[in-house]
Design a protein around this motif. Structure first.
Motif, PDB file in Angstrom:
ATOM      1  N   VAL A  90      44.725  29.253  39.845  1.00 18.88           N
ATOM      2  CA  VAL A  90      43.893  28.455  38.933  1.00 18.88           C
ATOM      3  C   VAL A  90      42.752  27.776  39.685  1.00 18.88           C
ATOM      4  N   ASP A  91      42.824  27.734  41.021  1.00 15.15           N
ATOM      5  CA  ASP A  91      41.776  27.127  41.840  1.00 15.15           C
ATOM      6  C   ASP A  91      40.870  28.150  42.520  1.00 15.15           C
ATOM      7  N   LEU A  92      41.042  29.433  42.203  1.00 19.07           N
ATOM      8  CA  LEU A  92      40.227  30.465  42.850  1.00 19.07           C
ATOM      9  C   LEU A  92      38.783  30.365  42.400  1.00 19.07           C
ATOM     10  N   ASN A  93      37.866  30.694  43.324  1.00 16.07           N
ATOM     11  CA  ASN A  93      36.470  30.815  42.930  1.00 16.07           C
ATOM     12  C   ASN A  93      36.233  32.221  42.369  1.00 16.07           C
ATOM     13  N   GLU A  94      35.063  32.463  41.841  1.00 20.72           N
ATOM     14  CA  GLU A  94      34.776  33.748  41.188  1.00 20.72           C
ATOM     15  C   GLU A  94      34.919  34.927  42.150  1.00 20.72           C
ATOM     16  N   ILE A  95      34.499  34.756  43.377  1.00 22.03           N
ATOM     17  CA  ILE A  95      34.600  35.836  44.372  1.00 22.03           C
ATOM     18  C   ILE A  95      36.066  36.163  44.639  1.00 22.03           C
ATOM     19  N   GLU A  96      36.894  35.142  44.778  1.00 19.38           N
ATOM     20  CA  GLU A  96      38.329  35.367  45.025  1.00 19.38           C
ATOM     21  C   GLU A  96      38.999  36.034  43.828  1.00 19.38           C
ATOM     22  N   LYS A  97      38.599  35.651  42.619  1.00 19.16           N
ATOM     23  CA  LYS A  97      39.165  36.278  41.417  1.00 19.16           C
ATOM     24  C   LYS A  97      38.865  37.770  41.390  1.00 19.16           C
ATOM     25  N   VAL A  98      37.638  38.139  41.723  1.00 18.88           N
ATOM     26  CA  VAL A  98      37.247  39.554  41.734  1.00 18.88           C
ATOM     27  C   VAL A  98      37.931  40.288  42.890  1.00 18.88           C
ATOM     28  N   LEU A  99      38.075  39.619  44.032  1.00 28.41           N
ATOM     29  CA  LEU A  99      38.777  40.211  45.172  1.00 28.41           C
ATOM     30  C   LEU A  99      40.216  40.568  44.793  1.00 28.41           C
ATOM     31  N   VAL A 100      40.927  39.621  44.177  1.00 27.59           N
ATOM     32  CA  VAL A 100      42.302  39.868  43.765  1.00 27.59           C
ATOM     33  C   VAL A 100      42.362  40.980  42.722  1.00 27.59           C
ATOM     34  N   PHE A 101      41.415  40.995  41.805  1.00 27.45           N
ATOM     35  CA  PHE A 101      41.343  42.067  40.804  1.00 27.45           C
ATOM     36  C   PHE A 101      41.235  43.433  41.497  1.00 27.45           C
ATOM     37  N   GLY A 102      40.375  43.526  42.500  1.00 23.50           N
ATOM     38  CA  GLY A 102      40.227  44.782  43.248  1.00 23.50           C
ATOM     39  C   GLY A 102      41.508  45.189  43.944  1.00 23.50           C
ATOM     40  N   TRP A 103      42.176  44.220  44.553  1.00 24.18           N
ATOM     41  CA  TRP A 103      43.450  44.517  45.219  1.00 24.18           C
ATOM     42  C   TRP A 103      44.475  44.991  44.211  1.00 24.18           C
ATOM     43  N   ARG A 104      44.559  44.285  43.103  1.00 24.70           N
ATOM     44  CA  ARG A 104      45.574  44.558  42.078  1.00 24.70           C
ATOM     45  C   ARG A 104      45.469  45.994  41.559  1.00 24.70           C
ATOM     46  N   ASN A 105      44.236  46.509  41.495  1.00 23.95           N
ATOM     47  CA  ASN A 105      44.001  47.868  41.004  1.00 23.95           C
ATOM     48  C   ASN A 105      43.822  48.883  42.140  1.00 23.95           C
ATOM     49  N   HIS A 106      44.041  48.467  43.366  1.00 22.72           N
ATOM     50  CA  HIS A 106      43.873  49.329  44.537  1.00 22.72           C
ATOM     51  C   HIS A 106      44.918  50.452  44.525  1.00 22.72           C
ATOM     52  N   LEU A 107      44.524  51.601  45.038  1.00 20.33           N
ATOM     53  CA  LEU A 107      45.423  52.765  45.051  1.00 20.33           C
ATOM     54  C   LEU A 107      46.707  52.535  45.839  1.00 20.33           C
ATOM     55  N   LYS A 108      46.709  51.598  46.789  1.00 19.73           N
ATOM     56  CA  LYS A 108      47.921  51.286  47.547  1.00 19.73           C
ATOM     57  C   LYS A 108      48.837  50.326  46.791  1.00 19.73           C
ATOM     58  N   ILE A 109      48.291  49.588  45.831  1.00 22.98           N
ATOM     59  CA  ILE A 109      49.056  48.530  45.165  1.00 22.98           C
ATOM     60  C   ILE A 109      49.399  48.871  43.718  1.00 22.98           C
ATOM     61  N   ALA A 110      48.420  49.323  42.955  1.00 23.54           N
ATOM     62  CA  ALA A 110      48.622  49.546  41.511  1.00 23.54           C
ATOM     63  C   ALA A 110      49.835  50.423  41.191  1.00 23.54           C
ATOM     64  N   PRO A 111      50.084  51.515  41.918  1.00 27.71           N
ATOM     65  CA  PRO A 111      51.248  52.349  41.572  1.00 27.71           C
ATOM     66  C   PRO A 111      52.595  51.633  41.746  1.00 27.71           C
ATOM     67  N   LEU A 112      52.606  50.514  42.471  1.00 30.47           N
ATOM     68  CA  LEU A 112      53.847  49.788  42.717  1.00 30.47           C
ATOM     69  C   LEU A 112      54.056  48.644  41.725  1.00 30.47           C
ATOM     70  N   MET A 113      53.141  48.509  40.758  1.00 32.80           N
ATOM     71  CA  MET A 113      53.206  47.448  39.760  1.00 32.80           C
ATOM     72  C   MET A 113      53.747  47.992  38.447  1.00 32.80           C
TER      73      MET A 113
END
Length: 155
Positions: free
Chosen positions: A8-31
């Motif tokens: 809830v305290d993330l800035n806009e850049i951090e929010k987009v960074l986490v979004f990219g990680w969350r959908n990353h090919l190394k991470i998304a298939p494990l969600m």
């Protein structure tokens, strides 16, 4: 030094960074939900402000972002489920993320029981959970479910 920054305290850049990680090919298939749109991601972060049963954090070591730890189904002083994922550009940070997660769960949330699950194919997560003393409590054709009881109970 390990620090946690609440989503809830993330800035806009951090929010987009986490979004990219969350959908990353190394991470998304494990969600459980494998890919998510940006609007859903941002709406979810906004919803955390009014949901005491969930907490999500970026984990920093010094100034480097190691990954994400999250807690869901929080019953303060009793139990919660956790999840972690590592910055996909790093390797070998799972132990540090687990230590940060355990410290927060036991020292801040004061839980007595932690739960986790992983796809059966996610052998790295399963090995990490077992390394930290989690016990396999159930397994179905897709998922393995783990439990860790804190010695001495909750806070």
């Amino acid at each position: 030094m390990i620090q946690l920054k609440n989503f809830v305290d993330l800035n806009e850049i951090e929010k987009v960074l986490v979004f990219g990680w969350r959908n990353h090919l190394k991470i998304a298939p494990l969600m459980k939900t494998q890919t998510i749109p940006l609007k859903s991601h941002l709406d979810f972060i906004e919803s955390l402000k009014n949901d005491s049963t969930k907490q999500y954090f970026l984990v920093f070591e010094n100034r480097e972002i190691l990954g994400v730890v999250c807690f869901i189904d929080i019953k303060f002083g009793v139990s919660c489920e956790f999840g972690i994922y590592q910055n996909p550009d790093l390797q070998g940070k799972g132990t540090t993320l687990m230590k940060a997660m355990l410290e927060y769960a036991f020292d801040v949330l004061k839980v007595a029981t932690l739960y986790a699950c992983a796809f059966n194919s996610n052998v790295k997560a399963i090995a990490l959970y077992e390394k930290f003393g989690f016990h396999l409590s159930k397994k179905d054709e897709m998922m393995s479910y783990f439990t860790l009881l804190r010695a001495g109970g909750g806070g």
